[in-house]
Scaffold this motif. Sequence first.
Motif, PDB file in Angstrom:
ATOM      1  N   UNK A   1      -7.017  80.316  -0.561  1.00  0.00           N
ATOM      2  CA  UNK A   1      -6.601  80.782  -1.888  1.00  0.00           C
ATOM      3  C   UNK A   1      -5.846  82.101  -1.787  1.00  0.00           C
ATOM      4  N   UNK A   2      -6.362  83.002  -0.964  1.00  0.00           N
ATOM      5  CA  UNK A   2      -5.722  84.314  -0.816  1.00  0.00           C
ATOM      6  C   UNK A   2      -4.335  84.178  -0.202  1.00  0.00           C
ATOM      7  N   UNK A   3      -4.184  83.262   0.759  1.00  0.00           N
ATOM      8  CA  UNK A   3      -2.873  83.059   1.387  1.00  0.00           C
ATOM      9  C   UNK A   3      -1.880  82.483   0.377  1.00  0.00           C
ATOM     10  N   UNK A   4      -2.367  81.594  -0.475  1.00  0.00           N
ATOM     11  CA  UNK A   4      -1.500  81.047  -1.522  1.00  0.00           C
ATOM     12  C   UNK A   4      -1.071  82.140  -2.498  1.00  0.00           C
ATOM     13  N   UNK A   5      -2.029  82.989  -2.874  1.00  0.00           N
ATOM     14  CA  UNK A   5      -1.716  84.079  -3.784  1.00  0.00           C
ATOM     15  C   UNK A   5      -0.748  85.077  -3.156  1.00  0.00           C
ATOM     16  N   UNK A   6      -0.836  85.260  -1.842  1.00  0.00           N
ATOM     17  CA  UNK A   6       0.072  86.203  -1.174  1.00  0.00           C
ATOM     18  C   UNK A   6       1.518  85.752  -1.304  1.00  0.00           C
ATOM     19  N   UNK A   7       1.749  84.437  -1.257  1.00  0.00           N
ATOM     20  CA  UNK A   7       3.104  83.912  -1.436  1.00  0.00           C
ATOM     21  C   UNK A   7       3.548  84.107  -2.884  1.00  0.00           C
ATOM     22  N   UNK A   8       2.638  83.854  -3.821  1.00  0.00           N
ATOM     23  CA  UNK A   8       2.969  83.956  -5.243  1.00  0.00           C
ATOM     24  C   UNK A   8       3.341  85.384  -5.637  1.00  0.00           C
ATOM     25  N   UNK A   9       2.603  86.373  -5.122  1.00  0.00           N
ATOM     26  CA  UNK A   9       2.901  87.749  -5.543  1.00  0.00           C
ATOM     27  C   UNK A   9       4.210  88.244  -4.929  1.00  0.00           C
ATOM     28  N   UNK A  10       4.599  87.705  -3.769  1.00  0.00           N
ATOM     29  CA  UNK A  10       5.908  88.056  -3.211  1.00  0.00           C
ATOM     30  C   UNK A  10       7.006  87.583  -4.149  1.00  0.00           C
ATOM     31  N   UNK A  11       6.890  86.330  -4.603  1.00  0.00           N
ATOM     32  CA  UNK A  11       7.893  85.763  -5.514  1.00  0.00           C
ATOM     33  C   UNK A  11       7.882  86.513  -6.843  1.00  0.00           C
ATOM     34  N   UNK A  12       6.689  86.780  -7.385  1.00  0.00           N
ATOM     35  CA  UNK A  12       6.585  87.479  -8.665  1.00  0.00           C
ATOM     36  C   UNK A  12       7.181  88.877  -8.582  1.00  0.00           C
ATOM     37  N   UNK A  13       6.945  89.558  -7.471  1.00  0.00           N
ATOM     38  CA  UNK A  13       7.473  90.915  -7.315  1.00  0.00           C
ATOM     39  C   UNK A  13       8.999  90.917  -7.289  1.00  0.00           C
ATOM     40  N   UNK A  14       9.591  89.974  -6.555  1.00  0.00           N
ATOM     41  CA  UNK A  14      11.058  89.882  -6.486  1.00  0.00           C
ATOM     42  C   UNK A  14      11.634  89.583  -7.862  1.00  0.00           C
ATOM     43  N   UNK A  15      11.011  88.644  -8.582  1.00  0.00           N
ATOM     44  CA  UNK A  15      11.494  88.288  -9.920  1.00  0.00           C
ATOM     45  C   UNK A  15      11.380  89.479 -10.866  1.00  0.00           C
ATOM     46  N   UNK A  16      10.240  90.175 -10.835  1.00  0.00           N
ATOM     47  CA  UNK A  16      10.007  91.291 -11.763  1.00  0.00           C
ATOM     48  C   UNK A  16      11.040  92.392 -11.554  1.00  0.00           C
ATOM     49  N   UNK A  17      11.298  92.763 -10.319  1.00  0.00           N
ATOM     50  CA  UNK A  17      12.228  93.872 -10.083  1.00  0.00           C
ATOM     51  C   UNK A  17      13.678  93.442 -10.271  1.00  0.00           C
ATOM     52  N   UNK A  18      13.969  92.166 -10.038  1.00  0.00           N
ATOM     53  CA  UNK A  18      15.311  91.662 -10.306  1.00  0.00           C
ATOM     54  C   UNK A  18      15.619  91.698 -11.793  1.00  0.00           C
ATOM     55  N   UNK A  19      14.659  91.263 -12.616  1.00  0.00           N
ATOM     56  CA  UNK A  19      14.849  91.290 -14.070  1.00  0.00           C
ATOM     57  C   UNK A  19      15.009  92.726 -14.557  1.00  0.00           C
ATOM     58  N   UNK A  20      14.260  93.654 -13.964  1.00  0.00           N
ATOM     59  CA  UNK A  20      14.409  95.065 -14.326  1.00  0.00           C
ATOM     60  C   UNK A  20      15.817  95.558 -14.020  1.00  0.00           C
ATOM     61  N   UNK A  21      16.374  95.147 -12.893  1.00  0.00           N
ATOM     62  CA  UNK A  21      17.744  95.537 -12.539  1.00  0.00           C
ATOM     63  C   UNK A  21      18.747  94.957 -13.526  1.00  0.00           C
ATOM     64  N   UNK A  22      18.471  93.754 -14.027  1.00  0.00           N
ATOM     65  CA  UNK A  22      19.391  93.125 -14.980  1.00  0.00           C
ATOM     66  C   UNK A  22      19.475  93.878 -16.299  1.00  0.00           C
ATOM     67  N   UNK A  23      18.413  94.590 -16.675  1.00  0.00           N
ATOM     68  CA  UNK A  23      18.467  95.393 -17.899  1.00  0.00           C
ATOM     69  C   UNK A  23      19.632  96.382 -17.828  1.00  0.00           C
ATOM     70  N   UNK A  24      19.907  96.889 -16.639  1.00  0.00           N
ATOM     71  CA  UNK A  24      21.011  97.817 -16.461  1.00  0.00           C
ATOM     72  C   UNK A  24      22.324  97.082 -16.216  1.00  0.00           C
ATOM     73  N   UNK A  25      22.338  96.143 -15.296  1.00  0.00           N
ATOM     74  CA  UNK A  25      23.601  95.556 -14.832  1.00  0.00           C
ATOM     75  C   UNK A  25      24.249  94.628 -15.846  1.00  0.00           C
ATOM     76  N   UNK A  26      23.495  94.129 -16.830  1.00  0.00           N
ATOM     77  CA  UNK A  26      24.079  93.215 -17.818  1.00  0.00           C
ATOM     78  C   UNK A  26      24.675  93.954 -19.017  1.00  0.00           C
ATOM     79  N   UNK A  27      24.949  95.236 -18.851  1.00  0.00           N
ATOM     80  CA  UNK A  27      25.620  96.016 -19.893  1.00  0.00           C
ATOM     81  C   UNK A  27      27.028  96.368 -19.432  1.00  0.00           C
ATOM     82  N   UNK A  28      27.841  96.880 -20.360  1.00  0.00           N
ATOM     83  CA  UNK A  28      29.195  97.330 -20.028  1.00  0.00           C
ATOM     84  C   UNK A  28      29.237  98.808 -19.684  1.00  0.00           C
ATOM     85  N   UNK A  29      28.076  99.432 -19.646  1.00  0.00           N
ATOM     86  CA  UNK A  29      27.996 100.873 -19.411  1.00  0.00           C
ATOM     87  C   UNK A  29      28.503 101.222 -18.009  1.00  0.00           C
ATOM     88  N   UNK A  30      29.449 102.149 -17.873  1.00  0.00           N
ATOM     89  CA  UNK A  30      29.895 102.568 -16.539  1.00  0.00           C
ATOM     90  C   UNK A  30      28.733 103.135 -15.723  1.00  0.00           C
TER      91      UNK A  30
END
Length: 448
Positions: free
Chosen positions: A204-233
């Motif tokens: 179970x722990x090994x399965x969760x270790x894979x899941x949190x890697x994916x969740x972490x990448x998704x979470x920080x990618x979405x955070x980056x999109x808050x900035x990059x999806x604007x026209x702000x220089x």
Amino acid sequence: MDIDKRKRELVKEFSPALENYSLKTKIWIGCLVAIILVGFYAFLVQLINGHIVTGMRDNVVWGIYIINFIFFVGISYSGAFISGILHFFKTPWKNSVSRIVELITVLSLIIGPIFILLCIGRLDRLHYLFLYPRIQSPITWDIIAIMTDLVGCFIYLYLTFIPDFAILRDNKELKVAKWQKKAYRILALNYQDTTEQRERLHKITRTMSVMIIVLAIVAYTVLAWIFSLTLQPGWNSTIFAPYFIIAGLYSGVGVIIISMYAIRKYFHLERYIRKVHFIAAGIVLLVMSLLFGYFTFSEYFARWFSHKENDVHLLDTLFNRYFWEFIFANYIGVLVPIVILFFKKFRTIKSITFAAIIAVLGLWLNRFLIVVPTLETPYLPIQDTRAEFVNYSATWVEYSLSLTGIAAFCLLFTLLIKFVPIIPMSGIIDYERDQKKYNKRQPKKAVK
């Protein structure tokens, strides 16, 4: 190997840290509580008087609150990624640092989003984010991603704690409060360390270790999109998602190294947290510094070379108003760690820790330079605006609440390692058990 005897030995070794609060620990906790109380007063001042007590205005609607949010979430992403990798690949020396990394991950995810609440002007309307979310907004997806990541990391942390809760529950010689013994009994979930339970928990722990890697990448990618999806220089960039991920790893590894040094020094854990761990973490920090330096150079060079009017104005703001911050964040904060960590003779425990401190400070300033100068150089400038409404300068309220966040992080970390050993006892036993099995499988040498 007598497992029960070994468990008693480990509890006896780590019990002083759980049973007693030394004078230094009490002073440390007292200082942290004092900082938090000052921050609570600053929060009341902001709540009563509004955001006028901060440096945020019509142009710079985000200040160091949002910078702290990005910074803490980046640390949590890095911790989740590193912890998942260590557990999934069963790295031999993970037992010495895994719990440090896991605690940093969860606590950063708890503290980080609080800074968003401090940045919101109308907390009484906060529930509208959940009642009437705009599904096309990256902010909505950021909330979903962070909440999901927090739940996943918390479950993963708890799974790694269960075997140690069981060891502490079964030890009669441990002198802790009754409520603490009761907590161990409840949290252990009747775990008896049988072969079947152990294999199931590892799976179970090994399965969760894979899941949190994916969740972490998704979470920080979405955070980056808050900035990059604007026209702000300064924000409208296609490389912001990988740039943020590398920056998160860079800062996270730095914080982990600093934490390793402090814990090793305070608890005298030289036997478990050894020089080899610092060297391995230092090499990872070196790789991250090279990647981070490359992304930073690409980002600024592309803006300088394009000669677009808005980009030129942004670079003028950076080089005129924030010249020394720019030098520290993008030169000292990158080149100093590279120089220290690139040469083998410089890779001592103290020098690696110093490089980590420089990297963390430089990364925080880099986040500052992404947020504030960009907002001071708006895409559609407001005419005839007073200088104090255009330029941002943080007030004591913002600095107090920022220090409060750091103090709360340190306080929670301190209390948690007084509740459960910072070195996983179950991990040590599992490693010794695996070594014993491995030695048995090795063919005996013929005697001449």
